[in-house]
Motif scaffolding. Sequence first.
Motif, PDB file in Angstrom:
ATOM      1  N   LYS A   1      58.544 -72.298  18.833  1.00  0.00           N
ATOM      2  CA  LYS A   1      57.218 -72.303  19.436  1.00  0.00           C
ATOM      3  C   LYS A   1      56.997 -71.048  20.272  1.00  0.00           C
ATOM      4  O   LYS A   1      55.939 -70.402  20.171  1.00  0.00           O
ATOM      5  N   ALA A   2      57.972 -70.678  21.085  1.00  0.00           N
ATOM      6  CA  ALA A   2      57.838 -69.513  21.960  1.00  0.00           C
ATOM      7  C   ALA A   2      57.856 -68.208  21.185  1.00  0.00           C
ATOM      8  O   ALA A   2      57.373 -67.180  21.668  1.00  0.00           O
TER       9      ALA A   2
ATOM     10  N   ALA B   1      52.013 -85.319  17.647  1.00  0.00           N
ATOM     11  CA  ALA B   1      51.488 -84.606  18.819  1.00  0.00           C
ATOM     12  C   ALA B   1      50.005 -84.894  18.977  1.00  0.00           C
ATOM     13  O   ALA B   1      49.297 -85.149  17.995  1.00  0.00           O
ATOM     14  N   ARG B   2      49.530 -84.824  20.219  1.00  0.00           N
ATOM     15  CA  ARG B   2      48.105 -85.020  20.513  1.00  0.00           C
ATOM     16  C   ARG B   2      47.312 -83.740  20.342  1.00  0.00           C
ATOM     17  O   ARG B   2      46.189 -83.745  19.837  1.00  0.00           O
ATOM     18  N   GLY B   3      47.849 -82.601  20.786  1.00  0.00           N
ATOM     19  CA  GLY B   3      47.142 -81.344  20.668  1.00  0.00           C
ATOM     20  C   GLY B   3      45.943 -81.243  21.597  1.00  0.00           C
ATOM     21  O   GLY B   3      45.793 -82.016  22.541  1.00  0.00           O
ATOM     22  N   VAL B   4      45.070 -80.267  21.299  1.00  0.00           N
ATOM     23  CA  VAL B   4      43.904 -80.007  22.133  1.00  0.00           C
ATOM     24  C   VAL B   4      42.593 -80.312  21.410  1.00  0.00           C
ATOM     25  O   VAL B   4      41.520 -79.957  21.891  1.00  0.00           O
ATOM     26  N   ASN B   5      42.663 -80.981  20.280  1.00  0.00           N
ATOM     27  CA  ASN B   5      41.457 -81.329  19.522  1.00  0.00           C
ATOM     28  C   ASN B   5      40.522 -82.204  20.354  1.00  0.00           C
ATOM     29  O   ASN B   5      40.963 -82.920  21.249  1.00  0.00           O
ATOM     30  N   ASN B   6      39.258 -82.150  20.005  1.00  0.00           N
ATOM     31  CA  ASN B   6      38.251 -82.973  20.680  1.00  0.00           C
ATOM     32  C   ASN B   6      38.253 -84.365  20.061  1.00  0.00           C
ATOM     33  O   ASN B   6      37.439 -84.686  19.191  1.00  0.00           O
TER      34      ASN B   6
ATOM     35  N   GLY C   1      52.682 -68.409  26.247  1.00  0.00           N
ATOM     36  CA  GLY C   1      51.992 -69.691  26.222  1.00  0.00           C
ATOM     37  C   GLY C   1      50.498 -69.582  26.018  1.00  0.00           C
ATOM     38  O   GLY C   1      49.751 -70.465  26.466  1.00  0.00           O
ATOM     39  N   ASP C   2      50.046 -68.523  25.318  1.00  0.00           N
ATOM     40  CA  ASP C   2      48.610 -68.306  25.159  1.00  0.00           C
ATOM     41  C   ASP C   2      48.186 -68.070  23.712  1.00  0.00           C
ATOM     42  O   ASP C   2      47.072 -67.600  23.463  1.00  0.00           O
ATOM     43  N   VAL C   3      49.042 -68.394  22.761  1.00  0.00           N
ATOM     44  CA  VAL C   3      48.717 -68.208  21.345  1.00  0.00           C
ATOM     45  C   VAL C   3      48.154 -69.512  20.783  1.00  0.00           C
ATOM     46  O   VAL C   3      48.758 -70.581  20.931  1.00  0.00           O
ATOM     47  N   ALA C   4      46.993 -69.437  20.150  1.00  0.00           N
ATOM     48  CA  ALA C   4      46.388 -70.598  19.502  1.00  0.00           C
ATOM     49  C   ALA C   4      47.125 -70.888  18.205  1.00  0.00           C
ATOM     50  O   ALA C   4      47.411 -69.989  17.414  1.00  0.00           O
ATOM     51  N   ALA C   5      47.457 -72.152  17.974  1.00  0.00           N
ATOM     52  CA  ALA C   5      48.237 -72.532  16.800  1.00  0.00           C
ATOM     53  C   ALA C   5      47.731 -73.854  16.257  1.00  0.00           C
ATOM     54  O   ALA C   5      46.924 -74.555  16.887  1.00  0.00           O
ATOM     55  N   ALA C   6      48.197 -74.218  15.075  1.00  0.00           N
ATOM     56  CA  ALA C   6      47.873 -75.505  14.475  1.00  0.00           C
ATOM     57  C   ALA C   6      49.073 -75.995  13.686  1.00  0.00           C
ATOM     58  O   ALA C   6      49.910 -75.195  13.245  1.00  0.00           O
TER      59      ALA C   6
ATOM     60  N   PHE D   1      46.929 -76.435  18.927  1.00  0.00           N
ATOM     61  CA  PHE D   1      47.569 -76.203  20.223  1.00  0.00           C
ATOM     62  C   PHE D   1      47.027 -74.905  20.823  1.00  0.00           C
ATOM     63  O   PHE D   1      46.469 -74.062  20.109  1.00  0.00           O
ATOM     64  N   SER D   2      47.227 -74.734  22.119  1.00  0.00           N
ATOM     65  CA  SER D   2      46.759 -73.518  22.791  1.00  0.00           C
ATOM     66  C   SER D   2      47.863 -72.828  23.580  1.00  0.00           C
ATOM     67  O   SER D   2      47.594 -71.846  24.269  1.00  0.00           O
TER      68      SER D   2
END
Length: 361
Positions: A180-181, A143-148, A285-290, A278-279
């Motif tokens: 996930k949900a 996965a790509r995720g939301v990392n910078n 769909g608003d829980v921050a995860a890793a 992830f965000s």
Amino acid sequence: MGMTEFALNDPLAVHRWSKDLAREAEIKQYFRPFMGTGDDALIKVKTELQKEAGEKITIGIRMKLSGDGAEGDNIIEGTSAEEGLDFFHDYLYIDQRRKSTKSKGKMSEQRVPYNLRKEGRDALATWFAEDYDQMIMMYLAGARGVNNFHVPTNWTGRAHNDLQPPNSENLVYGGDATSKADLDASDKMSLSIVERLVAKIETMDPMMQPFRINGENKYVLLMHTWQAYDLRTSTSQGDWLDIHKYASERGAKNPIYRNALGEFADMILHKHRNVIRFSDYGSGGDVAAARALCLGAQAGLIAWGGGITGVGRYSWNEETDDRGNALVITAGAIYGVKKTRFGGKDFGVIAVDTACADPNA
């Protein structure tokens, strides 16, 4: 008496920036100590294309025999005791990836007391080290995720090596979450997850290949920095000191233990800021995860081309634009990376999705 002198930046001065770049980039890489050509390396280096032409390596694996055996003089022909060999395969592609720096021109260089060749080398070494670690992390996580990261958030892979999401058997969730949900903010990293992972690993078929250290089977759990915070704050101080002391005493000279947080239940604990975040977890769909990674031997594959042996190699090119006014430095590497996967199953990776939020937010 006259003397022959070659001043700083003389055109005849020898520069070995390609070798220097490789050395500096390796020092900065997190995953470099885990790479090797042996079967016990976390990231296995494939060497088939180092001196041969081509862009693809085929990797095969023979699965274990599983059927019953024949007793005595009972006929074996046509029974379950007669079994064919079962093979799976995977592919690893390589391609060139480049990065360059460019000065505005000689007047801009005149204004600052910097050697732009050296500064360019150092900047490119840092960029490639970060790039390798980011690539390996994304491929292992699938996965790509939301990392910078260097690549955009819609990035799906390079060199024909697509990101591959973990299969269901190789994906676990924190707390009481099952999807996930279903994951909420309380489903954080904890030592109970480590215990679950050990129980899962030892009963999987095929079993994840361990690292053999001092005759014992070990595995690595690589967490995001914030997941490690959740783990440490959910554990008593005395317990955490014992975990760290045990790892320090047992494996100080082994690269798997280098910079480790500690060890628990044969799991060597690591953390890194690049672990994929992830965000969009939870029912809203608003829980921050890793996605922490439980890793065994040969979890990932990497290969280089370009006709040079060794781990990590770069091309280096200097030229000028604007009729010799602007210095352009370009470095590149021909390589490919992916996680190991056979028959639709991740070979040496179990993804561990937990809630993960910045404790300082």
